[in-house]
Design a protein around this motif. Structure first.
Motif, short mmCIF file in Angstrom:
data_model
loop_
_atom_site.label_atom_id
_atom_site.label_comp_id
_atom_site.label_asym_id
_atom_site.label_seq_id
_atom_site.Cartn_x
_atom_site.Cartn_y
_atom_site.Cartn_z
N TYR A 1 -16.34 7.09 19.72
CA TYR A 1 -16.69 7.18 18.56
C TYR A 1 -18.38 6.14 18.21
O TYR A 1 -19.01 7.19 17.24
CB TYR A 1 -15.79 6.59 17.14
N ARG B 1 -20.28 3.73 11.22
CA ARG B 1 -19.65 3.98 12.18
C ARG B 1 -19.04 2.27 12.92
O ARG B 1 -19.40 2.24 13.42
CB ARG B 1 -20.09 4.97 13.24
N HIS C 1 -10.65 2.86 14.02
CA HIS C 1 -11.15 2.42 15.05
C HIS C 1 -11.80 1.15 16.20
O HIS C 1 -12.07 0.68 15.62
CB HIS C 1 -12.66 3.65 15.34
#
Ligand SMILES: O=C(O)[C@H](O)COP(=O)(O)O
Ligand SMILES: [Mn+2]
Ligand SMILES: [Mn+2]
Length: 559
Positions: free
Chosen positions: A118, A314, A330
């Motif tokens: 990711y 991210r 994540h």
């Protein structure tokens, strides 16, 4: 019972009765060591704890609280609150964050998982920001893990890296920040040789910047946000080593509380604010002091402070920090799956539970105790009470902290007879021990002892049972020692104050009028550790512990 044969139902203990109120007292940072001038517990007046010790060996003993006994990589790893309370609550030893990250780095799996894939998508056009505690303390993070992470991202296409450092001085010696910055700068220089634009972008002391916990003071996280994301801080330097050295030279400065700073280029422009398209990794594995920053980086709706600018990034944590909140979404390494904790078993068997501490340790007897899970198992049977901690001070200024208030809440809960288990954490030895102030730590230990006395008196009144223990050492040794145990002197001949936890074992005492005759500590679990406490407590509630729990510490002798 489900098809797998699993059942939450605990068997009745053959000898121990149900229905006794059990007080479960955890003294934070209270290890056992020989008396000397650096042992604040021995120096302090602690008549209550002293009287418990007289019950040895049947009602008082020591248990291991560090290293492999609590799931840490080696016997050189001191214990800490997370692993200590996890073990106390879960009754089994789980490989903990430190170990899991080590394994994932050694096998390279960390670079193959969902979390890494990711953030990797930002490598081509964005910057990778690494935010975390820069030390080898091994409690929240470890320098060698950061180094391996840097090397790994360097080999996997990162173009630009910015590290936002938090100086320690709490799990390691004060002043050690300088050496850690030098080491990190060397590593970043190596990346630059490979054509990667790698720099330190901001910094600050962990207790002043970013690493607050349990929402005690959002200003701490805001100071971090301003420096890391917005590139704004009261202090600007062109180089991190100079920053840390200069800020440390201020009167009363120390690593834990360094003010926030940003690194700027020759034009005064910050070298690494976080902007749209960037990736961010918080590289601490331990949860409690990462939850708040994780929320600020991840939540769209967020009202704890004005973020001013919210970059589209991210974001991944080194670990998942809260399993219940799924925070963050994540992460690079899966956390230990701490399931079937004693708290959950007991509630499912009707045990009414009260838990209390002040803010700085509140999550210890709730979140950590329940396997890093927030919230109640059954709100009808549980009540968790948080007493607000003082914020904006170092605890040597108020060493008694909220010990009295915690004890009074516990006393009232016991006397109300509404609860079967009353669980508290008394923070004093630990929180004041971390300041390195010996005199204040002595005051702190006395206050904790007085709090224990209040709780034991209440247990006496209701015919209950008490279990008094600790999660790891701290206040019993306040000096750094050489291998032979002699205090270490620094170059200027001064002793080196130990602000961190220790490797010492911790006491555990049982007693109270509700303990039936014959109950005593077994002598066949000499290497017992914190994980053996859960089965012990389950027994004292009148149940057999689940068969895969570490063995109970007690037996009932036939009189
Ligand atoms: O987070 C802290 O305050 C220290 O690093 C460790 O202390 P604790 O494990 O007792 O919380
Ligand atoms: Mn602790
Ligand atoms: Mn501590």
């Amino acid at each position: 019972m489900g098809s797998s044969g699993f059942s939450w139902k605990l068997a009745d203990h053959p000898k121990l009765p149900k229905g006794k109120t059990v007080a479960m007292v955890v003294l934070d940072g209270w290890g056992e060591a020989n008396p000397n001038e650096y042992n604040c517990i021995a120096t302090a007046e602690t008549p209550c704890m002293d009287s418990l010790k007289k019950g040895a060996p049947e009602k008082w003993r020591l248990v291991r609280a560090h290293g492999t006994a609590v799931g840490l990589p080696t016997e050189d790893d001191m214990g800490n609150s997370e692993v200590g309370h996890n073990a106390l609550g879960a009754g089994r030893i789980f490989a903990q964050g430190a170990k899991l990250v080590d394994l994932a780095l050694a096998s390279g799996k960390i670079f193959e998982g969902e979390g890494f894939n990711y953030i990797k998508e930002s490598f081509a056009n964005g910057t990778l920001h690494l935010i975390g505690l820069l030390s080898d303390g091994g409690v929240h993070s470890r320098l060698d893990q950061l180094q391996l992470l840097l090397k790994g991202v360097g080999e996997r296409g990162v173009k630009r890296v910015r590290v936002h450092i938090l100086t320690d001085g709490r799990d390691v010696l004060d002043g050690s920040s300088v050496g850690f910055v030098e080491t990190l700068e060397n590593d970043l220089a190596k990346l630059r040789e490979k054509g990667i634009d790698a720099k330190i972008a901001s910094g600050g002391g962990r207790m002043n910047v970013t690493m607050d916990r349990y929402e005690n003071d959002w200003n701490v996280v805001k100071r971090g946000w301003d420096a890391q994301v917005l590139g704004e801080a009261p202090h600007k330097f062109t180089n991190a080593l100079e920053a840390v050295k200069t800020l440390r030279a201020e009167p009363k400065a120390n690593d834990q509380y360094l003010p926030p700073f940003v690194i700027v280029d020759e034009n005064g422009k910050p070298v690494g604010p976080i902007v749209d398209g960037d990736a961010v990794v918080t590289f601490n594995f331990r949860a409690d002091r990462m939850v708040m920053i994780a929320k600020s980086l991840e939540y769209e709706n967020f009202d704890k402070f004005d973020r001013v600018r919210v970059p589209k990034i991210r974001y991944a944590g080194m670990l998942e920090y809260d399993g219940e909140l799924k925070l963050p979404n994540h992460y690079l390494v899966s956390p230990p799956e701490i399931d079937r904790t004693s708290g959950e078993y007991l509630v499912k068997n009707g045990v009414r539970t009260f838990a209390c501490s002040e803010t700085v340790k509140f999550g210890h007897v709730t979140f950590f105790w329940n396997g890093n899970r927030s919230g109640y198992f059954n709100a009808d049977l549980e009540e968790y009470v948080e007493i607000p901690s003082d914020s904006g001070i170092t605890f040597n200024e108020q060493p008694k902290m909220k010990a009295l208030q915690i004890a009074e809440k516990a006393r009232d809960a016991i006397l109300s007879r509404k609860f079967d288990q009353v669980r508290v954490n008394l923070p004093n030895g630990d929180m004041v021990g971390h300041t390195g102030d010996i005199e204040a730590t002595v005051v702190a230990c006395k206050a904790a002892d007085e709090a224990v006395k209040i709780i034991l008196d209440a247990i006496e009144q209701v015919g209950g049972i008490y279990v008094v223990t600790a999660d790891h050492g701290n206040a019993e040794d306040m000096v750094k020692r050489d291998k032979s145990g002699k205090p270490l002197l620094s170059k200027d001949g001064k002793i080196q104050i130990l602000t961190s936890h220790t490797l010492e074992p911790v006491p555990i005492a049982i007693g109270g009028p509700g303990l039936i005759p014959g109950v005593r500590f077994r002598n066949d679990v000499p290497s017992g550790g914190l994980a053996n406490v859960a089965a012990t407590v389950i027994n004292l509630h009148g149940f057999e512990a689940p068969s895969d729990y570490e063995p109970t510490l007690i037996e009932v002798a036939d009189n």
